[in-house]
Design a protein around this motif. Structure first.
Motif, PDB file in Angstrom:
ATOM      1  N   ARG A  52     -13.049  -3.297  -8.044  1.00 14.17           N
ATOM      2  CA  ARG A  52     -12.093  -2.345  -8.613  1.00 14.17           C
ATOM      3  C   ARG A  52     -10.681  -2.902  -8.448  1.00 14.17           C
ATOM      4  O   ARG A  52     -10.318  -3.387  -7.374  1.00 14.17           O
ATOM      5  CB  ARG A  52     -12.219  -0.995  -7.916  1.00 14.17           C
ATOM      6  CG  ARG A  52     -11.268   0.080  -8.449  1.00 14.17           C
ATOM      7  CD  ARG A  52     -11.604   1.430  -7.853  1.00 14.17           C
ATOM      8  NE  ARG A  52     -10.709   2.486  -8.329  1.00 14.17           N
ATOM      9  CZ  ARG A  52     -10.887   3.770  -8.082  1.00 14.17           C
ATOM     10  NH1 ARG A  52     -11.927   4.167  -7.347  1.00 14.17           N
ATOM     11  NH2 ARG A  52     -10.040   4.675  -8.549  1.00 14.17           N
ATOM     12  N   LEU A  53      -9.897  -2.814  -9.525  1.00 11.76           N
ATOM     13  CA  LEU A  53      -8.510  -3.253  -9.484  1.00 11.76           C
ATOM     14  C   LEU A  53      -7.574  -2.056  -9.377  1.00 11.76           C
ATOM     15  O   LEU A  53      -7.885  -0.954  -9.841  1.00 11.76           O
ATOM     16  CB  LEU A  53      -8.152  -4.057 -10.737  1.00 11.76           C
ATOM     17  CG  LEU A  53      -8.838  -5.413 -10.907  1.00 11.76           C
ATOM     18  CD1 LEU A  53      -8.398  -6.056 -12.217  1.00 11.76           C
ATOM     19  CD2 LEU A  53      -8.537  -6.346  -9.734  1.00 11.76           C
ATOM     20  N   GLN A  54      -6.420  -2.278  -8.778  1.00  7.57           N
ATOM     21  CA  GLN A  54      -5.337  -1.303  -8.730  1.00  7.57           C
ATOM     22  C   GLN A  54      -4.098  -1.964  -9.350  1.00  7.57           C
ATOM     23  O   GLN A  54      -4.114  -3.164  -9.657  1.00  7.57           O
ATOM     24  CB  GLN A  54      -5.057  -0.891  -7.284  1.00  7.57           C
ATOM     25  CG  GLN A  54      -6.298  -0.421  -6.530  1.00  7.57           C
ATOM     26  CD  GLN A  54      -5.984   0.044  -5.124  1.00  7.57           C
ATOM     27  OE1 GLN A  54      -5.566   1.158  -4.900  1.00  7.57           O
ATOM     28  NE2 GLN A  54      -6.201  -0.841  -4.155  1.00  7.57           N
ATOM     29  N   VAL A  55      -3.052  -1.205  -9.551  1.00  8.17           N
ATOM     30  CA  VAL A  55      -1.830  -1.767 -10.118  1.00  8.17           C
ATOM     31  C   VAL A  55      -0.635  -1.380  -9.264  1.00  8.17           C
ATOM     32  O   VAL A  55      -0.622  -0.325  -8.622  1.00  8.17           O
ATOM     33  CB  VAL A  55      -1.597  -1.309 -11.583  1.00  8.17           C
ATOM     34  CG1 VAL A  55      -2.672  -1.851 -12.484  1.00  8.17           C
ATOM     35  CG2 VAL A  55      -1.535   0.223 -11.676  1.00  8.17           C
ATOM     36  N   PHE A  56       0.360  -2.265  -9.256  1.00  2.00           N
ATOM     37  CA  PHE A  56       1.600  -1.973  -8.553  1.00  2.00           C
ATOM     38  C   PHE A  56       2.785  -2.527  -9.328  1.00  2.00           C
ATOM     39  O   PHE A  56       2.765  -3.681  -9.776  1.00  2.00           O
ATOM     40  CB  PHE A  56       1.619  -2.557  -7.135  1.00  2.00           C
ATOM     41  CG  PHE A  56       2.927  -2.301  -6.432  1.00  2.00           C
ATOM     42  CD1 PHE A  56       3.185  -1.067  -5.861  1.00  2.00           C
ATOM     43  CD2 PHE A  56       3.907  -3.283  -6.371  1.00  2.00           C
ATOM     44  CE1 PHE A  56       4.405  -0.814  -5.236  1.00  2.00           C
ATOM     45  CE2 PHE A  56       5.124  -3.035  -5.747  1.00  2.00           C
ATOM     46  CZ  PHE A  56       5.374  -1.798  -5.180  1.00  2.00           C
ATOM     47  N   GLN A  57       3.788  -1.698  -9.500  1.00  2.00           N
ATOM     48  CA  GLN A  57       5.104  -2.134  -9.956  1.00  2.00           C
ATOM     49  C   GLN A  57       6.125  -1.284  -9.231  1.00  2.00           C
ATOM     50  O   GLN A  57       5.915  -0.083  -9.026  1.00  2.00           O
ATOM     51  CB  GLN A  57       5.265  -1.989 -11.466  1.00  2.00           C
ATOM     52  CG  GLN A  57       6.628  -2.494 -11.967  1.00  2.00           C
ATOM     53  CD  GLN A  57       6.695  -2.603 -13.476  1.00  2.00           C
ATOM     54  OE1 GLN A  57       5.839  -3.236 -14.094  1.00  2.00           O
ATOM     55  NE2 GLN A  57       7.692  -1.979 -14.079  1.00  2.00           N
ATOM     56  N   ALA A  63       0.846  -1.187   0.000  1.00  2.00           N
ATOM     57  CA  ALA A  63       0.000   0.000   0.000  1.00  2.00           C
ATOM     58  C   ALA A  63       0.884   1.240   0.000  1.00  2.00           C
ATOM     59  O   ALA A  63       2.017   1.217   0.493  1.00  2.00           O
ATOM     60  CB  ALA A  63      -0.916   0.007   1.219  1.00  2.00           C
ATOM     61  N   GLY A  64       0.364   2.327  -0.557  1.00  2.00           N
ATOM     62  CA  GLY A  64       1.126   3.565  -0.564  1.00  2.00           C
ATOM     63  C   GLY A  64       1.363   4.080   0.839  1.00  2.00           C
ATOM     64  O   GLY A  64       0.417   4.231   1.619  1.00  2.00           O
ATOM     65  N   ASN A  65       2.607   4.324   1.172  1.00  2.00           N
ATOM     66  CA  ASN A  65       2.951   4.893   2.472  1.00  2.00           C
ATOM     67  C   ASN A  65       3.042   6.409   2.316  1.00  2.00           C
ATOM     68  O   ASN A  65       3.887   6.909   1.568  1.00  2.00           O
ATOM     69  CB  ASN A  65       4.294   4.332   2.954  1.00  2.00           C
ATOM     70  CG  ASN A  65       4.633   4.742   4.371  1.00  2.00           C
ATOM     71  OD1 ASN A  65       4.452   5.889   4.760  1.00  2.00           O
ATOM     72  ND2 ASN A  65       5.148   3.795   5.151  1.00  2.00           N
ATOM     73  N   PRO A  66       2.183   7.182   2.982  1.00  2.00           N
ATOM     74  CA  PRO A  66       2.127   8.630   2.748  1.00  2.00           C
ATOM     75  C   PRO A  66       3.410   9.354   3.108  1.00  2.00           C
ATOM     76  O   PRO A  66       3.653  10.456   2.615  1.00  2.00           O
ATOM     77  CB  PRO A  66       0.965   9.086   3.639  1.00  2.00           C
ATOM     78  CG  PRO A  66       0.886   8.053   4.711  1.00  2.00           C
ATOM     79  CD  PRO A  66       1.251   6.760   4.042  1.00  2.00           C
ATOM     80  N   ARG A  87       9.107   7.049  -3.031  1.00  2.00           N
ATOM     81  CA  ARG A  87       9.655   5.716  -3.316  1.00  2.00           C
ATOM     82  C   ARG A  87       8.746   4.901  -4.228  1.00  2.00           C
ATOM     83  O   ARG A  87       9.090   3.763  -4.566  1.00  2.00           O
ATOM     84  CB  ARG A  87       9.875   4.958  -2.003  1.00  2.00           C
ATOM     85  CG  ARG A  87      10.825   5.634  -1.024  1.00  2.00           C
ATOM     86  CD  ARG A  87      12.207   5.829  -1.610  1.00  2.00           C
ATOM     87  NE  ARG A  87      13.139   6.414  -0.660  1.00  2.00           N
ATOM     88  CZ  ARG A  87      14.037   5.734   0.029  1.00  2.00           C
ATOM     89  NH1 ARG A  87      14.128   4.425  -0.126  1.00  2.00           N
ATOM     90  NH2 ARG A  87      14.854   6.350   0.865  1.00  2.00           N
ATOM     91  N   TYR A  88       7.606   5.447  -4.609  1.00  2.00           N
ATOM     92  CA  TYR A  88       6.651   4.725  -5.443  1.00  2.00           C
ATOM     93  C   TYR A  88       6.629   5.312  -6.851  1.00  2.00           C
ATOM     94  O   TYR A  88       6.919   6.490  -7.053  1.00  2.00           O
ATOM     95  CB  TYR A  88       5.237   4.816  -4.856  1.00  2.00           C
ATOM     96  CG  TYR A  88       5.044   4.111  -3.540  1.00  2.00           C
ATOM     97  CD1 TYR A  88       4.346   2.912  -3.464  1.00  2.00           C
ATOM     98  CD2 TYR A  88       5.548   4.658  -2.357  1.00  2.00           C
ATOM     99  CE1 TYR A  88       4.157   2.272  -2.250  1.00  2.00           C
ATOM    100  CE2 TYR A  88       5.367   4.025  -1.138  1.00  2.00           C
ATOM    101  CZ  TYR A  88       4.666   2.831  -1.093  1.00  2.00           C
ATOM    102  OH  TYR A  88       4.488   2.195   0.099  1.00  2.00           O
ATOM    103  N   LEU A  89       6.278   4.481  -7.819  1.00  2.00           N
ATOM    104  CA  LEU A  89       6.040   4.954  -9.175  1.00  2.00           C
ATOM    105  C   LEU A  89       4.717   5.709  -9.228  1.00  2.00           C
ATOM    106  O   LEU A  89       3.735   5.294  -8.608  1.00  2.00           O
ATOM    107  CB  LEU A  89       5.959   3.771 -10.144  1.00  2.00           C
ATOM    108  CG  LEU A  89       7.260   3.159 -10.665  1.00  2.00           C
ATOM    109  CD1 LEU A  89       6.915   1.924 -11.500  1.00  2.00           C
ATOM    110  CD2 LEU A  89       8.035   4.167 -11.498  1.00  2.00           C
TER     111      LEU A  89
END
Length: 576
Positions: free
Chosen positions: A504-509, A453-456, A461-463
């Motif tokens: 609902r789908l999400q994406v992560f790379q 999960a996105g760390n606020p 560090r995330y795309l």
């Protein structure tokens, strides 16, 4: 999810609000911990137990938590009917909420599961009990499966007591039809007792020798309330029979104390896991007594509690006696060996202003595994399906899946091949390479492992566009270097699954300057040649002793996993 490091890679080369009624309970500390539920024998003469009752695990809950309406109460067979403080309306009935598929209704069952089943062995025992109550039949590995399986049947099998596969066969199944598979892992980072866990007295402390499993004993383990649980190998002295028993102590027994900053030593750096992260489990100040008393205490401590050379003599004597007492053994010497581990004893609970979070240990990856197995229990049996619905839960993913109960072993393909062979024998079909090749070609594997999960506090560090959120839905994971098995075809299939269920789908790379983790997906899809995708429910604080997910995420996982299991045959037909 396994952390990929250069060393491990080389080794492998060999914002939604919730209904408060559904969330009541898990925010408060657990009362007296409950023993692991033992699978019960099938009751063919009794009225079937409603699936929702099994998913909610109401038979093992306090009566005050079992909010049931009168119509639902009437569906529960009397031997399993819980004590009810009061009957509620359908608006607040837990079973009605589960029946509608409301994601919030799954929050409490998931938290209960996480609190009650701290080890991989307890997890398998819990799922076995649920499957048995739901009418699934055990397929022992040593027994012949020939002519045993039938279309419309429900089955489960285990390996090592730490891996489990459960599946149902569509009523219209024919040999060569496909399998809708969800695979996950139920092992978690932990610290396991060493073969010789007894240690010398140190400044009056009784310490315990433990070794990290995967990335455990990291900085998040300092000053935690730790208990001990696992399985114990026991021999009955009267019959000579050997068996395994599950145990978990119901209170914190161990702690790894940090050093005060006054000493100038940081506790978040590279601490020595052998010498500086040794848990304390008790006090022994007998050396401070008089000479005679000290000698007597030393002699008593040195007194063996088992025959010469026995396992129990290599463990802390008081701990051995404590485990023996918990198991109701007449003598500690009945213990032949054990696989025990430390675990965070704080219960899983909801948090946040609207209780929109779940704070719990071992979320990686009991989160996706619980949702997948629950989806199989909740999947439709009324439709005229022709495929097999299967959930496989493995051990040892966190250390490379190399053991026989891991995904690199033959557990899953062998189970499918044995099942197809048995089903084919009842239809007079000869099973060979052609039938199995057609089976795998018509199959799909969803490798379900938690995602980041996105760390606020660390969004840099995330795309961009690859920041999964809690309480939104499953995150499809991609990696161009083969650490994930997702491709364009499998991603399109998952989008179709989501459409069929309104999910609902999400994406992560991960970024190019970071290193991706790994899952069971690539190894399983390569072994069977099936189409496959990697996707997982998001969590914060991966590989911490305690993590965070959304309180709707377990239910959102059940919803989309159930959609794959129920609709795979129709979705696959769209590709032909």
């Amino acid at each position: 999810m396994t952390k990929q490091t250069p060393e491990s890679l080389r080794a492998r080369a060999s914002n939604l609000s919730l209904r408060m009624q559904a969330l009541s309970g898990p925010n408060s500390p657990a009362a007296t911990p409950r023993p692991a539920k033992t699978p019960t024998a099938p009751r063919p003469n009794n009225k079937p137990i409603p699936t929702e009752f099994i998913i909610a695990d109401m038979a093992n809950r306090p009566a005050s938590e079992n909010l049931i309406c009168a119509p639902c109460l009437s569906t529960i067979p009397p031997p399993n009917r819980p004590v009810i403080h009061h009957v509620v309306s359908t608006d607040t009935c837990r079973l009605c909420a589960l029946r509608t598929g409301d994601p919030a209704a799954y929050t409490k069952p998931f938290c209960d599961f996480m609190t009650d089943n701290p080890t991989v062995f307890h997890t398998v025992a819990h799922f076995r009990a649920q499957l048995t109550d739901a009418g699934f039949e055990e397929l022992p590995a040593r027994a012949s499966w020939s002519d045993r399986l039938r279309p419309g049947g429900k089955y489960w099998t285990t390996r090592n007591g730490s891996a489990l596969i459960a599946f149902t066969v569509g009523s219209s199944y024919q040999p060569g039809n496909g399998v809708a598979m969800i695979a996950g892992h139920i092992d978690a980072l932990t610290a396991r007792l060493k073969p010789v866990s007894a240690r010398p007295n140190a400044a009056g402390y009784v310490q315990l020798g433990v070794a990290p499993y995967s990335g455990a004993l990291n900085s998040t383990w300092w000053d935690r309330d730790l208990s001990i649980g696992g399985r114990v190998v026991v021999r009955d002295p009267s019959s000579g029979k050997t068996s395994t028993r599950l145990v978990k102590l119901g209170w914190p027994i161990a702690r790894i104390p940090s050093l005060a900053p006054h000493f100038g030593v940081g506790m978040t750096g590279s601490n020595n896991k052998e010498t500086e992260m040794v848990p304390i489990i008790g006090l022994d100040n007998s050396d401070l007594a008089g000479t005679d008393a000290a000698a007597a205490a030393a002699a008593a401590a040195a007194e063996p509690i088992g025959p010469p050379g026995s396992f129990v003599n290599s463990q802390p004597p008081k701990l051995v006696k404590l485990i023996a007492s918990e198991l109701g053994l007449d003598s500690p010497s009945s213990i032949l060996d054990w696989e025990l581990e430390l675990y965070d004893s704080q219960p899983a609970q909801t948090g946040g202003m609207d209780r929109e979070f779940i704070f719990a240990p071992r979320i990686d990856d009991k989160l996706c595994s619980w949702s997948a197995l629950t989806a199989l229990l909740a999947s439709s049996s009324s439709l005229d399906h022709g495929h097999i619905k299967l959930v496989a839960l493995f051990d040892n993913e966190e250390i490379g899946s190399l053991l026989r109960q891991g995904a690199r072993g033959n557990f899953l393909p062998q189970t499918i091949e044995r099942a197809v062979e048995s089903l084919a024998s009842s239809s007079s079909t000869s099973v060979g390479t052609d039938v199995m090749a057609r089976t795998y070609a018509a199959s799909f594997l969803l490798s379900a492992d938690v995602s980041h999960a996105g760390n606020p506090n660390f969004l840099s560090r995330y795309l961009d566009g690859h920041v999964p959120r809690l309480n939104v839905g499953l995150a499809v994971s991609a990696d161009p270097n083969g650490h994930m098995t997702t491709d364009a075809v499998s991603s399109a299939i998952l989008r179709r699954v989501a459409e069929r269920s309104g999910c609902r789908l999400q994406v992560f790379q991960i970024r190019n300057d970071s290193r991706s983790g790994g899952t069971v997906g690539p190894m399983l899809s390569a072994a069977m040649g099936v189409r496959a995708a990697d996707a997982g429910l998001p969590q914060l604080s991966m590989h911490s002793i305690r993590a965070t997910t959304g309180s709707l995420d377990p239910g959102l996982g059940v919803k989309i996993f159930k959609s794959l299991l129920d609709h795979w045959e129709e979705i696959d037909a769209e590709w032909q």
